[in-house]
Design an enzyme around this catalytic site. Structure first.
Site, short mmCIF file in Angstrom:
data_model
loop_
_atom_site.label_atom_id
_atom_site.label_comp_id
_atom_site.label_asym_id
_atom_site.label_seq_id
_atom_site.Cartn_x
_atom_site.Cartn_y
_atom_site.Cartn_z
N CYS A 1 0.46 -13.10 -59.89
CA CYS A 1 1.70 -13.61 -60.51
C CYS A 1 2.92 -12.73 -60.31
CB CYS A 1 1.47 -13.80 -62.01
SG CYS A 1 0.15 -14.96 -62.35
N1 NAD Z 1 -4.61 -15.65 -62.58
C1 NAD Z 1 -3.69 -15.53 -63.51
O1 NAD Z 1 -3.73 -14.59 -64.31
C2 NAD Z 1 -2.56 -16.55 -63.64
C3 NAD Z 1 -1.76 -16.50 -64.78
C4 NAD Z 1 -0.75 -17.43 -64.93
C5 NAD Z 1 -0.53 -18.40 -63.94
N2 NAD Z 1 -1.30 -18.41 -62.83
C6 NAD Z 1 -1.04 -19.46 -61.84
O2 NAD Z 1 -2.08 -20.40 -61.89
C7 NAD Z 1 -2.33 -20.95 -60.57
C8 NAD Z 1 -3.80 -20.75 -60.22
O3 NAD Z 1 -4.08 -19.37 -60.21
P1 NAD Z 1 -5.56 -18.79 -60.24
O4 NAD Z 1 -5.41 -17.35 -60.53
O5 NAD Z 1 -6.44 -19.60 -61.10
O6 NAD Z 1 -5.99 -19.04 -58.71
P2 NAD Z 1 -7.47 -18.94 -58.10
O7 NAD Z 1 -7.30 -18.64 -56.67
O8 NAD Z 1 -8.31 -18.04 -58.95
O9 NAD Z 1 -8.05 -20.39 -58.28
C9 NAD Z 1 -7.54 -21.49 -57.65
C10 NAD Z 1 -8.69 -22.42 -57.30
O10 NAD Z 1 -8.13 -23.61 -56.72
C11 NAD Z 1 -9.04 -24.06 -55.72
N3 NAD Z 1 -8.33 -24.99 -54.86
C12 NAD Z 1 -7.43 -24.72 -53.90
N4 NAD Z 1 -7.01 -25.88 -53.33
C13 NAD Z 1 -7.64 -26.88 -53.98
C14 NAD Z 1 -7.60 -28.29 -53.86
N5 NAD Z 1 -6.83 -28.91 -52.96
N6 NAD Z 1 -8.40 -29.00 -54.67
C15 NAD Z 1 -9.20 -28.40 -55.58
N7 NAD Z 1 -9.27 -27.07 -55.73
C16 NAD Z 1 -8.49 -26.32 -54.94
C17 NAD Z 1 -9.52 -22.79 -55.08
O11 NAD Z 1 -10.73 -22.98 -54.39
C18 NAD Z 1 -9.69 -21.87 -56.29
O12 NAD Z 1 -10.99 -21.95 -56.83
C19 NAD Z 1 -1.37 -20.22 -59.66
O13 NAD Z 1 -0.21 -20.98 -59.51
C20 NAD Z 1 -1.04 -18.95 -60.41
O14 NAD Z 1 0.23 -18.43 -60.07
C21 NAD Z 1 -2.33 -17.51 -62.66
#
Ligand code: NAD
Length: 457
Positions: free
Chosen positions: A295
């Protein structure tokens, strides 16, 4: 004529009421797309609240692991997955199940591309993938962090052009019945922060129209104690960016002040501790070896990219980015200087990096400054080993290819230098200081320990 339009209007209101009623009675089926650090805990929360939950992911390894009651996120134990499966949680890669969902929440990655521009392909691929399976009355919520305008200008048209005749509900078209409700609600995850339960973190919700906001508020009201309704998806998107930019800029400020304090021989940690006693108008931020995680190093650039379209320069973001990005290289310089004082060149030195995750006590390596530090040390000829209880090995990622295995934490005196990059709670710092020849501490992990071997930077 007038009567007919009133009837259509009331049945359109009925679509919303039906959606709300299903959520209230827990009959609603919830689909979470992207079972990563954000999506999986969210799916489990809905499951705990007796919703029938389906988790969608394109990664077959994740789907298989969950289906066999395994977990790939250390803070989510297998027992939680087992319980969810017992309550009917279904992990799948089959997007045709989208049609039976009542609410669909999108939690896919939003990285930057190689030119540090927003890469929305995960979002656009997801929306294209689900659109043919959408039906009237469903709620679609985007949770991925992104620039203001994404939900209204990217997701909305994709839904309307890829689904057969469905429209996204708008305030100006209240009579439409074949509609889906579209909203944005940012995630506020703080990995390894155990001081606040997830359901106690207020949830911001913005809808494309008033009905979407109402339905989304009902959805999140079921699992969060407080929802905060804002007037548009743009406001909700911008809220998340403000939160992250606030952190990014303030961390850059203390990182810069740390470098100045080092030159002035003042302990920045002591300064921050003293300033924190002020009961108003000051919130402490702490310096470190550089920003990490999905992030804070990434999201601000979503806004600066968007700002360019408005002929607007986001100078705070650029400056903070410049300072924070330089930090891992400064750490390498400090290691080099410290070795030099021991009459040792960097070229050929044995260096042990302690902690590689971007933050303490978590199993997340994304954008970790440790990766840049290891690569830069190697480029300067050092023989680098690492230890991290959360990462038995580091292979290949989007931006690195290290092929290293975590070494045991013994015989530390074999290393010319040990560098604390991530201050995991499990480390015995007193013992580490005792064993090491030279210790670089980028996190103030050795606070209270007095030794000429320690170089705090
Ligand atoms: N990790 C954090 O602490 C956090 C905090 C706040 C916001 N976010 C936001 O949340 C969002 C997700 O982050 P995350 O950390 O969970 O990412 P991540 O990489 O851990 O998980 C994302 C998942 O989405 C899957 N994916 C990708 N394309 C896909 C599709 N077309 N269909 C289905 N699944 C698909 C991936 O395989 C993966 O398992 C991002 O925008 C991030 O900026 C993350």
């Amino acid at each position: 004529m007038q009567t007919a339009s009133i009837e259509t209007f009331s049945s359109s209101i009925g679509v919303k009421e039906a959606a709300i009623q299903k959520l209230r009675s827990r009959e609603a089926k919830v689909g979470v797309i992207g079972l990563g650090y954000v999506g999986l805990p969210l799916a489990l929360l809905f499951s705990e609240e007796r919703f029938s939950v389906t988790g969608f992911d394109i990664d077959p390894h994740k789907v298989d692991t969950l289906a066999s009651a395994g977990s790939y996120i250390s803070r989510l134990p297998r027992t939680e997955i087992e319980l969810a499966l017992g309550r009917g949680f279904i992990p799948t890669s089959d997007f045709s199940h989208i049609s039976s969902m009542d609410a669909v929440i999108i939690c896919v990655p939003t990285p930057l591309n190689e030119y540090r521009e927003p890469d929305l392909t995960y979002i656009t691929n997801t929306v294209k993938g689900i659109s043919p399976h959408l039906r009237a009355g469903q709620l679609i919520v985007l949770e991925s962090t992104t620039y203001p305008g994404t939900t209204a200008e990217v997701v909305l048209p994709l839904i309307e052009s890829n689904s057969s005749g469905l429209r996204v509900a708008r305030d100006e078209d209240p009579e439409l019945e074949q509609v889906v409700f579209l909203a944005f609600s940012p995630e506020r995850e703080d990995p390894s922060n155990n001081t606040i339960a997830r359901r106690d973190i207020p949830k911001v919700v913005g809808g494309i129209d008033g009905r979407a906001k109402e339905v989304a508020t009902e959805l999140y009201g079921a699992i969060f104690r407080r929802t905060v309704q804002v007037s548009s998806t743009g406001v909700a998107e911008m809220t998340k960016l403000l939160e992250n930019i606030y952190r990014c800029v303030n961390i850059a400020l203390v990182n810069e002040l740390k470098l100045l304090c080092l030159r002035m021989n003042i302990d920045i940690w002591e300064v921050i501790a003293a300033a924190s006693t002020k009961p108003f108008g000051f919130q402490p931020f702490y310096p470190g070896p550089g920003l990490g995680g999905h992030c804070i190093p990434v999201d601000p650039f979503y806004l600066s990219w968007r700002a360019k379209e408005c002929d607007f320069a986001t100078r705070f973001i650029e400056l903070a980015g410049e300072i924070n990005t330089a930090m891992p290289y400064r750490v390498v310089d400090f290691i080099s200087d410290a070795l030099n004082r021991h009459k040792k060149p960097m070229n050929g030195a044995k260096v042990l990096v302690l902690g590689v995750s971007y933050k303490k006590d978590i199993d997340d390596l994304r954008e970790s400054p440790a990766l840049t530090i290891i690569e830069t040390l190697q480029a300067r000829g050092a023989h680098v080993s690492y230890n991290d209880p959360y990462f038995p090995s580091i292979g290949k990622g989007r931006k690195y290819n290290l092929n290293l295995r975590s070494v045991p934490l013994d015989q530390l005196d074999q290393y010319d230098c040990v560098a604390i990059i991530t201050d995991h709670s499990d480390y015995d710092y007193r013992n580490i200081v005792e064993q090491s020849q030279l210790l670089i501490d980028t996190r103030n992990a050795t606070a209270g320990i007095c030794s000429p071997k320690i170089v705090r930077c």
